[in-house]
Design a protein around this motif. Structure first.
Motif, PDB file in Angstrom:
ATOM      1  N   ASP A 295      14.878  44.572  46.056  1.00  4.16           N
ATOM      2  CA  ASP A 295      14.752  44.418  47.521  1.00  4.16           C
ATOM      3  C   ASP A 295      15.613  45.395  48.329  1.00  4.16           C
ATOM      4  N   VAL A 296      15.933  46.553  47.742  1.00  2.00           N
ATOM      5  CA  VAL A 296      16.738  47.526  48.499  1.00  2.00           C
ATOM      6  C   VAL A 296      15.965  47.959  49.752  1.00  2.00           C
TER       7      VAL A 296
ATOM      8  N   SER B   3      20.749  45.198  51.474  1.00  2.00           N
ATOM      9  CA  SER B   3      20.029  44.123  50.778  1.00  2.00           C
ATOM     10  C   SER B   3      18.853  43.695  51.638  1.00  2.00           C
ATOM     11  N   GLY B   4      17.679  43.526  51.032  1.00  2.00           N
ATOM     12  CA  GLY B   4      16.498  43.048  51.762  1.00  2.00           C
ATOM     13  C   GLY B   4      16.824  41.736  52.465  1.00  2.00           C
ATOM     14  N   GLY B   5      16.464  41.615  53.735  1.00  2.00           N
ATOM     15  CA  GLY B   5      16.758  40.386  54.492  1.00  2.00           C
ATOM     16  C   GLY B   5      17.905  40.572  55.470  1.00  2.00           C
TER      17      GLY B   5
ATOM     18  N   LYS C 256      19.408  36.395  56.296  1.00  2.00           N
ATOM     19  CA  LYS C 256      19.737  35.874  54.962  1.00  2.00           C
ATOM     20  C   LYS C 256      19.313  36.866  53.868  1.00  2.00           C
ATOM     21  N   TYR C 257      20.153  37.038  52.866  1.00  2.00           N
ATOM     22  CA  TYR C 257      19.814  37.929  51.745  1.00  2.00           C
ATOM     23  C   TYR C 257      20.456  37.411  50.464  1.00  2.00           C
ATOM     24  N   GLU C 258      19.941  37.900  49.333  1.00  2.00           N
ATOM     25  CA  GLU C 258      20.482  37.510  48.027  1.00  2.00           C
ATOM     26  C   GLU C 258      21.557  38.500  47.582  1.00  2.00           C
ATOM     27  N   LYS C 259      22.432  38.042  46.696  1.00  2.00           N
ATOM     28  CA  LYS C 259      23.465  38.926  46.121  1.00  2.00           C
ATOM     29  C   LYS C 259      23.323  38.952  44.599  1.00  2.00           C
ATOM     30  N   ASN C 260      24.183  39.722  43.967  1.00  2.00           N
ATOM     31  CA  ASN C 260      24.313  39.766  42.502  1.00  2.00           C
ATOM     32  C   ASN C 260      23.184  40.483  41.775  1.00  2.00           C
TER      33      ASN C 260
END
Ligand code: AMP
Ligand code: GLY
Length: 412
Positions: A401-402, A329-331, A335-339
């Motif tokens: 954001d991969v 995940s980007g970040g 910190k990164y986003e999910k889902n």
């Protein structure tokens, strides 16, 4: 035989995949598993009471422990008087991974080749040592830190900052090591052991740093490949003589109940191979390449650690090279986003393996659910070919954001 695996990462998906192919295995459960594994059971990896209850209820004969925490917390000891075979070392032996200081003392006691070290629980005293070494050293927090307790330093300021960071994070009186800094090529060797004998898997290399050319922050691992081209019979014999045989002697002398995997993190220095660390389990992401390269029946190999047949077990390996690229995940590792929905999974070619890590199923969709999301594993007759194949496959999988490294397997 029914089997349960503890864990939820790419390593556990690879173990699930390999055990599911065994002629000895009827059903494999994963506790708690991820979006790629089947027969998931939502039980915490450290809730031994629930795990035992589940095993009894489902007549589980073999419990494969993926991560280090349950081993360090004594899951093997907890199951001692039950009929379930738990694959892993007892708590005492898990100290080889869970305490860096204890493990260095073990290496010293049994003459295992390793870096010099000094033990501290006091900042002032450690600063004198850092000055003496001109900051060229490695600082290691004593306890389990998910790969985040090791600081490889090149200056006094960097080393003193590392000590300050350990004090801040784990308390002022926390124990840590200062180690001589070694230079060389690294490799990971995984041994199956019954506490006396061992059988080695093929050597692999991890890529711990986030960015190409081994730059940027440390991660849980951004990719791996196997086997390692510079590893030959001569080097194998040297590693066995200097590291593995003295270690096995120690395990036997200490009378450890150790039916499991012992991981050797080795640095090949100008003065020969030296041990960086032990882990008491399969490595992640190394497992995602070494299990595909293993041709033997996996359950048979594991059972050989319990029934006395390991010594004469004939390991069988593929002739191919395997490369694993981690899609993150980007970040990550911050910190990164999910889902986010993961698309294109069905487009990869037949010979490519996808081992899920931070994913979850939502109806018929697969969503991102962690920092390291997916392991894409391809093979080739040469390392070069395997690298080319894996990067074609990585491009087919998309999510917002991969991020992945572009140089897995290309280290000189
Ligand atoms: P460890 O968790 O002890 O394996 O350390 C993590 C990483 O830090 C290793 O894979 C090495 O790249 C590096 N490292 C650990 N110990 C040393 C050392 N004594 N000299 C140089 N690098 C080291
Ligand atoms: N790949 C290193 C580890 O599993 O600790």
């Amino acid at each position: 035989m029914k089997v349960a695996i503890i864990g939820s990462g790419g390593r556990e998906h690879a173990i699930f995949w390999k055990l599911s192919q065994s002629k000895l295995v009827e059903k494999v459960f994963v506790l708690p598993g991820n979006g790629g594994t089947q027969n998931n059971v939502d039980i915490d990896t450290n809730d031994f009471e629930q795990i035992l209850h589940f095993c009894r209820h489902n007549t589980i004969e073999l419990l494969f422990v993926g991560p280090e925490d349950p081993l360090a917390n004594g899951i093997v000891d907890y199951f001692e008087d039950t009929p379930v075979l738990v694959f892993g070392p007892e708590k005492r032996a898990a100290l080889l991974e869970s305490s860096k200081i204890w493990s260095k003392k073990f290496m010293q006691k049994y003459g295992v080749a390793t870096a010099d070290f000094w033990e501290f629980d006091n900042t002032a005293e450690s600063f004198e040592k850092i000055d003496e070494l001109d900051g060229n050293c490695v600082i290691k927090y004593d306890g389990l830190a998910a790969g985040k307790g090791v600081f490889v330093c090149s200056s006094k300021a960097e080393a003193k900052n590392a000590v300050a960071e350990i004090s801040k994070k784990y308390g002022e009186k926390s124990s840590f090591l200062i180690e001589e800094k070694l230079v060389g090529k690294e490799l990971s060797l995984l041994a199956f052991t019954d506490g006396k004998n061992y059988q080695l898997l093929l050597p692999s290399q991890d890529h711990k740093q986030l960015l190409d050319d081994d730059k940027g922050p440390n991660t849980g691992g951004m990719g791996a490949f196997c086997p390692v081209p510079f590893y030959d019979e001569n080097l194998k014999l040297q590693i066995e003589k200097e590291i593995i045989i003295p270690t096995m002697q120690g395990i036997s002398n200490e009378n450890f109940n150790y039916k499991g995997v012992l991981y050797f993190g080795v640095m090949i220095t100008e003065d020969g191979p030296k041990l960086l660390e032990y882990n008491v389990r399969l490595g992640d992401p190394e497992t995602e390449v070494v299990l595909p390269s293993l041709k033997s029946d996996f359950a048979e190999l594991i059972l050989a650690c319990f029934d006395g047949s390991l010594k004469n077990y004939q390991m069988k390996f593929s002739k191919n090279y395997f490369v694993d690229v981690v899609l993150a995940s980007g970040g990550y590792p911050h910190k990164y986003e999910k889902n986010y929905e993961i698309k294109g999974l069905q487009n990869v070619n037949e010979s490519t393996l996808l081992f899920h890590a931070g994913t979850k199923k939502n109806d018929d969709k697969i969503l991102t659910n962690g920092g390291r999301v997916l392991n894409v594993v391809s093979k080739g007759e040469t390392l070069q070919k395997a690298i080319e194949n894996v990067y074609v496959e990585c491009e087919k999988i998309k999510f917002t954001d991969v991020y992945f490294r572009k140089d897995i397997g290309k280290r000189k």
